[in-house]
Design a protein around this motif. Structure first.
Motif, PDB file in Angstrom:
ATOM      1  N   MET A  56       0.994  -0.984  -0.157  1.00 44.79           N
ATOM      2  CA  MET A  56       0.195   0.048  -0.100  1.00 44.79           C
ATOM      3  C   MET A  56       1.057   1.423  -0.045  1.00 44.79           C
ATOM      4  O   MET A  56       1.647   1.564   0.937  1.00 44.79           O
ATOM      5  N   THR A  57       0.593   2.331  -0.838  1.00 47.45           N
ATOM      6  CA  THR A  57       1.903   3.245  -1.097  1.00 47.45           C
ATOM      7  C   THR A  57       0.919   4.801  -1.077  1.00 47.45           C
ATOM      8  O   THR A  57      -0.383   4.359  -2.069  1.00 47.45           O
ATOM      9  N   VAL A  58       0.506   5.647   0.076  1.00 50.97           N
ATOM     10  CA  VAL A  58      -0.363   6.584  -0.711  1.00 50.97           C
ATOM     11  C   VAL A  58       0.817   7.681  -1.551  1.00 50.97           C
ATOM     12  O   VAL A  58       1.660   7.421  -1.218  1.00 50.97           O
ATOM     13  N   THR A  59      -0.429   8.249  -2.779  1.00 45.51           N
ATOM     14  CA  THR A  59       1.035   8.882  -4.129  1.00 45.51           C
ATOM     15  C   THR A  59       0.766  10.454  -3.826  1.00 45.51           C
ATOM     16  O   THR A  59       1.072  10.879  -4.968  1.00 45.51           O
ATOM     17  N   MET A  60      -1.026  10.755  -3.339  1.00 41.22           N
ATOM     18  CA  MET A  60      -1.360  11.516  -3.771  1.00 41.22           C
ATOM     19  C   MET A  60      -1.759  12.600  -2.771  1.00 41.22           C
ATOM     20  O   MET A  60      -2.579  11.623  -2.245  1.00 41.22           O
ATOM     21  N   VAL A  61      -1.919  13.545  -2.379  1.00 34.40           N
ATOM     22  CA  VAL A  61      -2.371  14.204  -1.144  1.00 34.40           C
ATOM     23  C   VAL A  61      -3.065  15.794  -1.443  1.00 34.40           C
ATOM     24  O   VAL A  61      -2.227  16.392  -2.796  1.00 34.40           O
ATOM     25  N   SER A  62      -4.293  15.977  -1.058  1.00 41.17           N
ATOM     26  CA  SER A  62      -4.573  17.497  -1.561  1.00 41.17           C
ATOM     27  C   SER A  62      -5.435  17.898  -0.446  1.00 41.17           C
ATOM     28  O   SER A  62      -5.988  16.917   0.382  1.00 41.17           O
ATOM     29  N   ALA A  63      -4.936  19.048   0.114  1.00 42.59           N
ATOM     30  CA  ALA A  63      -5.733  20.196   0.651  1.00 42.59           C
ATOM     31  C   ALA A  63      -5.666  21.224   1.385  1.00 42.59           C
ATOM     32  O   ALA A  63      -4.373  21.896   1.495  1.00 42.59           O
ATOM     33  N   GLY A  64      -6.645  21.517   1.672  1.00 41.18           N
ATOM     34  CA  GLY A  64      -6.526  23.631   1.550  1.00 41.18           C
ATOM     35  C   GLY A  64      -7.038  24.859   1.448  1.00 41.18           C
ATOM     36  O   GLY A  64      -6.746  24.099  -0.408  1.00 41.18           O
ATOM     37  N   THR A  65      -7.366  25.509   1.093  1.00 45.56           N
ATOM     38  CA  THR A  65      -8.216  26.441   0.277  1.00 45.56           C
ATOM     39  C   THR A  65      -7.256  27.974   0.574  1.00 45.56           C
ATOM     40  O   THR A  65      -7.217  28.118  -0.693  1.00 45.56           O
ATOM     41  N   GLN A  66      -6.719  27.919   0.961  1.00 50.58           N
ATOM     42  CA  GLN A  66      -5.549  29.319   1.258  1.00 50.58           C
ATOM     43  C   GLN A  66      -5.140  29.642   3.158  1.00 50.58           C
ATOM     44  O   GLN A  66      -5.316  28.169   3.600  1.00 50.58           O
ATOM     45  N   HIS A  67      -3.844  29.895   2.672  1.00 53.77           N
ATOM     46  CA  HIS A  67      -2.682  29.615   4.206  1.00 53.77           C
ATOM     47  C   HIS A  67      -4.144  30.041   5.625  1.00 53.77           C
ATOM     48  O   HIS A  67      -3.191  29.368   6.397  1.00 53.77           O
ATOM     49  N   ASN A  68      -4.513  31.091   5.649  1.00 52.87           N
ATOM     50  CA  ASN A  68      -5.035  31.385   7.022  1.00 52.87           C
ATOM     51  C   ASN A  68      -6.228  30.725   7.704  1.00 52.87           C
ATOM     52  O   ASN A  68      -7.062  31.007   8.135  1.00 52.87           O
ATOM     53  N   VAL A  69      -6.996  29.399   5.914  1.00 51.15           N
ATOM     54  CA  VAL A  69      -8.045  28.383   6.510  1.00 51.15           C
ATOM     55  C   VAL A  69      -7.740  27.135   6.922  1.00 51.15           C
ATOM     56  O   VAL A  69      -6.735  26.544   6.398  1.00 51.15           O
ATOM     57  N   ILE A  70      -7.804  26.987   8.164  1.00 48.89           N
ATOM     58  CA  ILE A  70      -8.196  25.273   8.870  1.00 48.89           C
ATOM     59  C   ILE A  70      -8.920  24.411   7.605  1.00 48.89           C
ATOM     60  O   ILE A  70     -10.353  25.106   7.466  1.00 48.89           O
ATOM     61  N   PRO A  71      -7.838  23.725   7.244  1.00 41.90           N
ATOM     62  CA  PRO A  71      -8.939  22.899   5.466  1.00 41.90           C
ATOM     63  C   PRO A  71     -10.039  22.009   6.293  1.00 41.90           C
ATOM     64  O   PRO A  71      -9.806  21.318   7.900  1.00 41.90           O
ATOM     65  N   ASP A  72     -11.089  21.509   6.047  1.00 42.90           N
ATOM     66  CA  ASP A  72     -12.334  20.829   6.388  1.00 42.90           C
ATOM     67  C   ASP A  72     -12.188  19.371   5.823  1.00 42.90           C
ATOM     68  O   ASP A  72     -13.071  18.603   6.322  1.00 42.90           O
ATOM     69  N   ARG A  73     -11.617  19.762   4.866  1.00 45.82           N
ATOM     70  CA  ARG A  73     -11.479  18.347   4.337  1.00 45.82           C
ATOM     71  C   ARG A  73      -9.961  18.480   3.538  1.00 45.82           C
ATOM     72  O   ARG A  73      -9.424  18.430   3.329  1.00 45.82           O
ATOM     73  N   CYS A  74      -9.547  16.839   3.984  1.00 45.95           N
ATOM     74  CA  CYS A  74      -7.565  16.161   2.841  1.00 45.95           C
ATOM     75  C   CYS A  74      -8.368  15.270   2.294  1.00 45.95           C
ATOM     76  O   CYS A  74      -8.789  14.216   2.552  1.00 45.95           O
ATOM     77  N   GLN A  75      -7.762  14.927   1.406  1.00 43.56           N
ATOM     78  CA  GLN A  75      -7.939  13.909   0.343  1.00 43.56           C
ATOM     79  C   GLN A  75      -6.804  14.010  -0.244  1.00 43.56           C
ATOM     80  O   GLN A  75      -5.761  13.772  -0.092  1.00 43.56           O
ATOM     81  N   PHE A  76      -6.977  12.020  -0.079  1.00 47.88           N
ATOM     82  CA  PHE A  76      -5.434  11.608  -0.703  1.00 47.88           C
ATOM     83  C   PHE A  76      -5.899  10.022  -1.485  1.00 47.88           C
ATOM     84  O   PHE A  76      -6.858   9.754  -1.670  1.00 47.88           O
ATOM     85  N   VAL A  77      -4.603   9.565  -1.725  1.00 43.91           N
ATOM     86  CA  VAL A  77      -4.511   8.359  -3.281  1.00 43.91           C
ATOM     87  C   VAL A  77      -3.500   7.210  -2.483  1.00 43.91           C
ATOM     88  O   VAL A  77      -2.834   7.574  -1.862  1.00 43.91           O
ATOM     89  N   VAL A  78      -4.827   6.030  -2.102  1.00 45.26           N
ATOM     90  CA  VAL A  78      -3.330   4.925  -2.368  1.00 45.26           C
ATOM     91  C   VAL A  78      -3.451   4.249  -3.736  1.00 45.26           C
ATOM     92  O   VAL A  78      -4.311   3.815  -3.705  1.00 45.26           O
ATOM     93  N   ASP A  79      -2.353   3.301  -3.427  1.00 43.34           N
ATOM     94  CA  ASP A  79      -2.104   3.327  -4.605  1.00 43.34           C
ATOM     95  C   ASP A  79      -2.386   1.444  -4.076  1.00 43.34           C
ATOM     96  O   ASP A  79      -0.699   1.419  -3.205  1.00 43.34           O
ATOM     97  N   ILE A  80      -2.572   0.420  -4.491  1.00 40.94           N
ATOM     98  CA  ILE A  80      -2.603  -1.050  -3.522  1.00 40.94           C
ATOM     99  C   ILE A  80      -2.258  -2.470  -4.198  1.00 40.94           C
ATOM    100  O   ILE A  80      -2.868  -1.859  -5.123  1.00 40.94           O
ATOM    101  N   ARG A  81      -1.274  -2.913  -4.154  1.00 38.58           N
ATOM    102  CA  ARG A  81      -0.867  -4.306  -5.489  1.00 38.58           C
ATOM    103  C   ARG A  81      -1.192  -5.257  -4.403  1.00 38.58           C
ATOM    104  O   ARG A  81      -0.403  -5.612  -3.286  1.00 38.58           O
ATOM    105  N   THR A  82      -2.040  -5.950  -4.787  1.00 39.74           N
ATOM    106  CA  THR A  82      -3.048  -7.219  -3.635  1.00 39.74           C
ATOM    107  C   THR A  82      -1.828  -8.256  -4.397  1.00 39.74           C
ATOM    108  O   THR A  82      -1.770  -8.240  -6.249  1.00 39.74           O
TER     109      THR A  82
END
Length: 354
Positions: free
Chosen positions: A222-248
């Motif tokens: 399992m490898t986390v490959t992408m992360v995205s969060a926040g709208t600007q520097h002074n706002v606490i983000p209410d959402r953080c999204q990330f992508v996981v690549d899983i090789r079974t």
């Protein structure tokens, strides 16, 4: 025809295919070219979208059926090419060009083998398939053709493996994971930072190892490959999204791994698909035993192919090396194609699949 003549014909066709761009979902011109060549060789090709196939004329319902398949499409050229990716160039024993190694060499080698085997009596039925959209696991590829074919008992998938038989292949599952929090002003002690919640789960993906370890494929990775969060520097983000690549590996299904993950993380996880499963074939299968008999060594492959979408035992084996795939100045050696045709013919001639 002797092996040298078959090789020279294969090289000529390979160069023409390299010169005809066939990026995934844009394979029409390459499929047109291959269809015309198959018609010229009187192989009576059939077509669905940009997929082409031919069934050997002595097909009988009561015999097992072997599928020979390789893909016609390529990835987009990466940065760093010093040569023209869509122009086949030869330097000594090497042929350079996008798709030369992945997967043109296997495609033209298996096509030549199909031409020879279909003209000689075999105890099994034989089908050749050139598939589209393999590099993107697209639904317009092999998945769209299988319902149109007779029942397949076993498949030989042409991919660059150094002509060693991959008898197991890792599956792929991609997760889109969302951690939730509450927005607030960064200057005040308010809000609930979604990034911090995500970090806990990212650490879980980074450190967790499932106990089922395959002797051929190793552990599920399992490898986390992408992360995205926040709208600007002074706002606490209410959402953080990330992508996981899983090789079974073959010891558990994608669905099983997904349910285990959901039981252990706090974030919301959604699988893009469960369809790209791990695949394997028993080492005692007649196809594997014949590969061993001609001096090949079975192994487990970490990379994905059309095997993931087949619902029958399958083995991956072809000329070239996986390490050259998707790289700048991709190439294949002519001697590798010659060796592949020879080994395929020795392996498949008079093969007993009963």
């Amino acid at each position: 025809m002797n092996i040298n003549d078959l090789t020279q014909e294969a090289i000529t066709l390979l160069c023409r295919l390299i010169n005809t761009p066939s990026i995934s979902r844009e394979e029409k011109e390459a499929a047109d070219l291959l269809e015309a060549q198959m018609e010229a060789w009187k192989l009576a090709p059939k077509r669905e979208g940009n997929n082409l196939w031919s069934i050997a004329p002595d097909y009988e319902d009561n015999r097992p059926t072997l599928l020979l398949c390789a893909h016609i499409d390529t990835v987009r050229p990466v940065d760093g090419w010093r040569r023209a990716p869509f122009l086949a160039t030869r330097n000594g024993d090497c042929i350079y060009g996008l798709g030369s190694n992945d997967d043109g060499a296997s495609l033209v080698s298996l096509l030549q083998v199909f031409r020879i085997l279909r003209e000689t009596p075999q105890s099994y039925n034989l089908i050749f398939l050139a598939s589209a959209e393999e590099e993107v696991s697209g639904r317009g590829g092999i998945e769209s053709v299988l319902p149109l074919l007779p029942h397949i008992d076993v498949a030989l998938v042409g991919e660059p493996t150094g002509m060693q038989p991959a008898i197991a292949e890792k599956g792929l599952m991609v997760l889109d994971v969302t951690a939730h929090g509450k927005a607030g002003h960064a200057a005040r002690n308010e809000g609930d930072n979604a990034i911090y919640h995500a970090l806990d789960d990212i650490q879980w993906f980074r450190t967790t190892q499932f106990p089922e370890v395959s002797p051929l494929l190793g552990a599920t990775k399992m490898t986390v490959t992408m992360v995205s969060a926040g709208t600007q520097h002074n706002v606490i983000p209410d959402r953080c999204q990330f992508v996981v690549d899983i090789r079974t590996n073959e010891l558990h299904s994608n669905e099983e791994i997904y349910h285990r993950i959901c039981q252990n993380i706090k974030s919301e996880a959604k699988a893009r698909s469960f369809r790209l499963s791990s695949s394997h074939i028993n080492v005692k299968h007649p196809l594997v035993k014949r590969a061993i008999a001609v001096g090949r060594t079975p192994f487990g492959s970490p990379t994905l192919s059309d095997q993931a979408l087949l619902h029958c035992p399958s083995m991956k084996m072809g000329p070239g090396e996986s390490s050259r795939s998707h790289t700048a100045d991709e190439f294949v050696r002519i001697c590798e194609i010659e060796e592949a045709i020879d080994i395929y013919l020795r392996m498949l001639s008079s093969l007993n699949l009963q």
